[in-house]
Design a protein around this motif. Sequence first.
Motif, PDB file in Angstrom:
ATOM      1  N   ASN A  41       0.835  -1.214   0.000  1.00  0.00           N
ATOM      2  CA  ASN A  41       0.000   0.000   0.000  1.00  0.00           C
ATOM      3  C   ASN A  41       0.862   1.255   0.000  1.00  0.00           C
ATOM      4  N   ALA A  42       1.913   1.267   0.797  1.00  0.00           N
ATOM      5  CA  ALA A  42       2.807   2.427   0.845  1.00  0.00           C
ATOM      6  C   ALA A  42       3.529   2.609  -0.488  1.00  0.00           C
ATOM      7  N   LEU A  43       3.989   1.508  -1.076  1.00  0.00           N
ATOM      8  CA  LEU A  43       4.667   1.570  -2.368  1.00  0.00           C
ATOM      9  C   LEU A  43       3.733   2.127  -3.433  1.00  0.00           C
ATOM     10  N   ASN A  44       2.505   1.663  -3.432  1.00  0.00           N
ATOM     11  CA  ASN A  44       1.545   2.163  -4.405  1.00  0.00           C
ATOM     12  C   ASN A  44       1.230   3.635  -4.140  1.00  0.00           C
ATOM     13  N   GLY A  45       1.231   4.026  -2.881  1.00  0.00           N
ATOM     14  CA  GLY A  45       1.012   5.432  -2.551  1.00  0.00           C
ATOM     15  C   GLY A  45       2.118   6.330  -3.068  1.00  0.00           C
ATOM     16  N   VAL A  46       3.360   5.947  -2.839  1.00  0.00           N
ATOM     17  CA  VAL A  46       4.469   6.791  -3.297  1.00  0.00           C
ATOM     18  C   VAL A  46       4.629   6.781  -4.808  1.00  0.00           C
ATOM     19  N   SER A  47       4.038   5.772  -5.463  1.00  0.00           N
ATOM     20  CA  SER A  47       4.101   5.720  -6.930  1.00  0.00           C
ATOM     21  C   SER A  47       2.911   6.438  -7.566  1.00  0.00           C
ATOM     22  N   GLY A  48       2.058   7.037  -6.752  1.00  0.00           N
ATOM     23  CA  GLY A  48       0.880   7.704  -7.282  1.00  0.00           C
ATOM     24  C   GLY A  48      -0.162   6.725  -7.798  1.00  0.00           C
ATOM     25  N   GLY A  49      -0.167   5.517  -7.244  1.00  0.00           N
ATOM     26  CA  GLY A  49      -1.138   4.509  -7.644  1.00  0.00           C
ATOM     27  C   GLY A  49      -0.789   3.796  -8.931  1.00  0.00           C
ATOM     28  N   ALA A  50       0.465   3.891  -9.360  1.00  0.00           N
ATOM     29  CA  ALA A  50       0.862   3.360 -10.669  1.00  0.00           C
ATOM     30  C   ALA A  50       1.136   1.857 -10.679  1.00  0.00           C
ATOM     31  N   ILE A  51       1.245   1.230  -9.517  1.00  0.00           N
ATOM     32  CA  ILE A  51       1.672  -0.166  -9.446  1.00  0.00           C
ATOM     33  C   ILE A  51       0.482  -1.111  -9.366  1.00  0.00           C
ATOM     34  N   VAL A  52       0.526  -2.169 -10.168  1.00  0.00           N
ATOM     35  CA  VAL A  52      -0.471  -3.235 -10.126  1.00  0.00           C
ATOM     36  C   VAL A  52       0.254  -4.482  -9.615  1.00  0.00           C
ATOM     37  N   PRO A  53       0.049  -4.845  -8.333  1.00  0.00           N
ATOM     38  CA  PRO A  53       0.863  -5.885  -7.697  1.00  0.00           C
ATOM     39  C   PRO A  53       0.343  -7.310  -7.868  1.00  0.00           C
ATOM     40  N   VAL A  54       0.182  -7.735  -9.109  1.00  0.00           N
ATOM     41  CA  VAL A  54      -0.217  -9.116  -9.392  1.00  0.00           C
ATOM     42  C   VAL A  54       0.702  -9.683 -10.478  1.00  0.00           C
ATOM     43  N   PRO A  55       0.832 -11.006 -10.563  1.00  0.00           N
ATOM     44  CA  PRO A  55       1.691 -11.576 -11.591  1.00  0.00           C
ATOM     45  C   PRO A  55       1.311 -11.099 -12.991  1.00  0.00           C
ATOM     46  N   GLY A  56       2.346 -10.998 -13.825  1.00  0.00           N
ATOM     47  CA  GLY A  56       2.172 -10.500 -15.177  1.00  0.00           C
ATOM     48  C   GLY A  56       3.130  -9.371 -15.484  1.00  0.00           C
ATOM     49  N   GLY A  57       3.851  -8.904 -14.472  1.00  0.00           N
ATOM     50  CA  GLY A  57       4.926  -7.935 -14.644  1.00  0.00           C
ATOM     51  C   GLY A  57       6.248  -8.664 -14.487  1.00  0.00           C
ATOM     52  N   VAL A  58       7.060  -8.668 -15.540  1.00  0.00           N
ATOM     53  CA  VAL A  58       8.288  -9.467 -15.561  1.00  0.00           C
ATOM     54  C   VAL A  58       9.455  -8.591 -15.985  1.00  0.00           C
ATOM     55  N   LEU A  59      10.535  -8.635 -15.207  1.00  0.00           N
ATOM     56  CA  LEU A  59      11.739  -7.891 -15.586  1.00  0.00           C
ATOM     57  C   LEU A  59      12.404  -8.547 -16.789  1.00  0.00           C
ATOM     58  N   VAL A  60      12.996  -7.711 -17.621  1.00  0.00           N
ATOM     59  CA  VAL A  60      13.773  -8.163 -18.772  1.00  0.00           C
ATOM     60  C   VAL A  60      15.240  -7.923 -18.444  1.00  0.00           C
ATOM     61  N   LYS A  61      16.029  -9.001 -18.461  1.00  0.00           N
ATOM     62  CA  LYS A  61      17.449  -8.889 -18.139  1.00  0.00           C
ATOM     63  C   LYS A  61      18.288  -9.446 -19.277  1.00  0.00           C
ATOM     64  N   ASP A  62      19.522  -8.941 -19.360  1.00  0.00           N
ATOM     65  CA  ASP A  62      20.448  -9.515 -20.326  1.00  0.00           C
ATOM     66  C   ASP A  62      21.176 -10.692 -19.678  1.00  0.00           C
ATOM     67  N   GLY A  63      22.067 -11.311 -20.414  1.00  0.00           N
ATOM     68  CA  GLY A  63      22.789 -12.474 -19.910  1.00  0.00           C
ATOM     69  C   GLY A  63      23.701 -12.195 -18.733  1.00  0.00           C
ATOM     70  N   ASN A  64      24.020 -10.910 -18.504  1.00  0.00           N
ATOM     71  CA  ASN A  64      24.857 -10.523 -17.366  1.00  0.00           C
ATOM     72  C   ASN A  64      24.039 -10.135 -16.152  1.00  0.00           C
ATOM     73  N   GLY A  65      22.719 -10.242 -16.249  1.00  0.00           N
ATOM     74  CA  GLY A  65      21.854  -9.897 -15.127  1.00  0.00           C
ATOM     75  C   GLY A  65      21.469  -8.433 -15.058  1.00  0.00           C
ATOM     76  N   GLU A  66      21.863  -7.642 -16.066  1.00  0.00           N
ATOM     77  CA  GLU A  66      21.501  -6.227 -16.077  1.00  0.00           C
ATOM     78  C   GLU A  66      20.040  -6.078 -16.484  1.00  0.00           C
ATOM     79  N   THR A  67      19.293  -5.269 -15.734  1.00  0.00           N
ATOM     80  CA  THR A  67      17.901  -5.016 -16.060  1.00  0.00           C
ATOM     81  C   THR A  67      17.812  -4.054 -17.232  1.00  0.00           C
ATOM     82  N   LEU A  68      17.133  -4.499 -18.288  1.00  0.00           N
ATOM     83  CA  LEU A  68      16.954  -3.692 -19.492  1.00  0.00           C
ATOM     84  C   LEU A  68      15.592  -3.016 -19.518  1.00  0.00           C
ATOM     85  N   GLY A  69      14.642  -3.570 -18.757  1.00  0.00           N
ATOM     86  CA  GLY A  69      13.288  -3.034 -18.735  1.00  0.00           C
ATOM     87  C   GLY A  69      12.351  -4.044 -18.125  1.00  0.00           C
TER      88      GLY A  69
END
Length: 143
Positions: free
Chosen positions: A85-113
């Motif tokens: 709830n606090a995280l969603n508050g500081v994000s202005g309500g932008a976060i949807v906290p359910v599965p379906g959001g997946v980080l994209v990483k390269d082979g070195n573990g760097e987050t690309l998006g």
Amino acid sequence: MSKLTLSTAEIITSAAMEKAAELNLKPLTVSVLDAGGHAVLLKRQDGASIMRPQIAAGKAIGALAVGTGTRWLNDNAESRPHFVNALNGVSGGAIVPVPGGVLVKDGNGETLGAVGITGDTSDNDEACAVAGIEAAGLVADCG
């Protein structure tokens, strides 16, 4: 690879929608964001309901916000609702906290998006995101 390009985002979204067709899912919306949370590409299948672009982006933003997939956020929404709830508050309500959001990483573990998908069950949304990311030769982090 140091950034998530439009070409890569097109591979991700196309492969995700191919997976959805294979599974005979409801119409999906796919949002691909770069590491800074900026939109690279949004695809919305015919028949997807009107808030799906915002939900898909909210899943991707959630993954970027915590540095892991939104399955982690979903688990914490149950065990530590005050935190989510606090995280969603500081994000202005932008976060949807359910599965379906997946980080994209390269082979070195760097987050690309991140990829956010919505339209079917959260588990199916996540499966399509993973399929899209892996089709692009990248690493999916579901949390």
